[in-house]
Design a protein around this motif. Structure first.
Motif, PDB file in Angstrom:
ATOM      1  N   GLY A   1      40.552  38.258  43.746  1.00 49.44           N
ATOM      2  CA  GLY A   1      40.175  36.915  43.887  1.00 49.44           C
ATOM      3  C   GLY A   1      39.625  36.522  42.467  1.00 49.44           C
ATOM      4  O   GLY A   1      40.103  37.124  41.572  1.00 49.44           O
ATOM      5  N   GLU A   2      39.309  35.053  42.507  1.00 45.95           N
ATOM      6  CA  GLU A   2      38.977  34.583  41.315  1.00 45.95           C
ATOM      7  C   GLU A   2      37.825  35.239  40.602  1.00 45.95           C
ATOM      8  O   GLU A   2      38.214  35.128  39.176  1.00 45.95           O
ATOM      9  CB  GLU A   2      38.445  32.935  41.737  1.00 45.95           C
TER      10      GLU A   2
ATOM     11  N   ASP B   1      39.007  40.043  28.461  1.00 48.73           N
ATOM     12  CA  ASP B   1      40.426  40.276  27.735  1.00 48.73           C
ATOM     13  C   ASP B   1      40.901  41.801  28.429  1.00 48.73           C
ATOM     14  O   ASP B   1      41.328  42.568  27.401  1.00 48.73           O
ATOM     15  CB  ASP B   1      40.450  39.939  26.361  1.00 48.73           C
ATOM     16  N   LYS B   2      40.844  41.942  29.433  1.00 41.10           N
ATOM     17  CA  LYS B   2      41.183  43.250  30.022  1.00 41.10           C
ATOM     18  C   LYS B   2      41.986  43.001  31.161  1.00 41.10           C
ATOM     19  O   LYS B   2      42.166  41.986  31.738  1.00 41.10           O
ATOM     20  CB  LYS B   2      40.009  43.926  30.731  1.00 41.10           C
ATOM     21  N   PRO B   3      43.069  44.048  31.197  1.00 40.53           N
ATOM     22  CA  PRO B   3      44.218  43.826  32.335  1.00 40.53           C
ATOM     23  C   PRO B   3      43.489  44.008  33.806  1.00 40.53           C
ATOM     24  O   PRO B   3      42.226  44.607  34.035  1.00 40.53           O
ATOM     25  CB  PRO B   3      45.255  45.208  32.052  1.00 40.53           C
ATOM     26  N   ILE B   4      44.416  43.751  34.885  1.00 41.30           N
ATOM     27  CA  ILE B   4      43.717  44.003  36.163  1.00 41.30           C
ATOM     28  C   ILE B   4      44.413  45.122  36.661  1.00 41.30           C
ATOM     29  O   ILE B   4      45.569  45.708  36.413  1.00 41.30           O
ATOM     30  CB  ILE B   4      44.373  42.954  37.123  1.00 41.30           C
ATOM     31  N   PHE B   5      43.455  45.997  37.128  1.00 43.03           N
ATOM     32  CA  PHE B   5      43.975  47.453  37.470  1.00 43.03           C
ATOM     33  C   PHE B   5      44.054  47.106  39.153  1.00 43.03           C
ATOM     34  O   PHE B   5      42.706  47.017  39.793  1.00 43.03           O
ATOM     35  CB  PHE B   5      42.959  48.480  37.170  1.00 43.03           C
TER      36      PHE B   5
ATOM     37  N   LYS C   1      36.712  37.664  35.359  1.00 33.77           N
ATOM     38  CA  LYS C   1      36.086  38.841  34.686  1.00 33.77           C
ATOM     39  C   LYS C   1      37.029  39.518  33.770  1.00 33.77           C
ATOM     40  O   LYS C   1      36.720  39.723  32.599  1.00 33.77           O
ATOM     41  CB  LYS C   1      35.687  39.823  35.625  1.00 33.77           C
ATOM     42  N   ALA C   2      38.308  39.733  34.059  1.00 36.58           N
ATOM     43  CA  ALA C   2      39.127  40.183  33.338  1.00 36.58           C
ATOM     44  C   ALA C   2      39.744  39.286  32.294  1.00 36.58           C
ATOM     45  O   ALA C   2      39.743  39.700  31.126  1.00 36.58           O
ATOM     46  CB  ALA C   2      40.565  40.353  34.201  1.00 36.58           C
ATOM     47  N   LYS C   3      39.758  37.955  32.452  1.00 38.56           N
ATOM     48  CA  LYS C   3      40.019  37.001  31.341  1.00 38.56           C
ATOM     49  C   LYS C   3      38.978  36.952  30.226  1.00 38.56           C
ATOM     50  O   LYS C   3      39.135  37.337  28.991  1.00 38.56           O
ATOM     51  CB  LYS C   3      40.236  35.670  31.786  1.00 38.56           C
ATOM     52  N   GLU C   4      37.542  37.118  30.953  1.00 40.94           N
ATOM     53  CA  GLU C   4      36.483  36.996  29.873  1.00 40.94           C
ATOM     54  C   GLU C   4      36.548  38.342  29.149  1.00 40.94           C
ATOM     55  O   GLU C   4      36.182  38.011  27.846  1.00 40.94           O
ATOM     56  CB  GLU C   4      35.127  36.890  30.849  1.00 40.94           C
TER      57      GLU C   4
END
Length: 56
Positions: free
Chosen positions: A32-33, A43-47, A38-41
Motif C-alpha cells: 500500500g501507499e 530511497d530504498k527498493p520494495i522487497f 517509506k521506500a521513496k523517503e
C-alpha cells in the motif's frame, strides 16, 4: 508463540497468512501507499514477499 514479542504492522491485517507474520522481527509493511512512501523517503527498493501456505 509468546506475547512479549513486539508486533509489526501486519497485526492490523485481516488475512490469516499475513497475520501469521505479525510477530515476525522483520518490520513488514502491507502492500500500500505507506510502504511506497517509506521506500521513496529512504530511497530504498520494495522487497516483495510472497508467502505460500497450504494444508495437506
Amino acid at each position: 508463540m509468546t506475547n512479549n514479542k513486539e508486533l509489526n504492522r501486519l497485526i492490523h491485517e485481516k488475512l490469516s497468512y499475513l497475520l501469521q507474520h505479525a510477530y515476525n522481527s522483520v518490520d513488514w509493511y502491507p502492500w500500500g501507499e505507506e510502504a511506497f512512501a517509506k521506500a521513496k523517503e529512504e530511497d530504498k527498493p520494495i522487497f516483495l514477499f510472497i508467502d505460500y501456505s497450504t494444508c495437506h
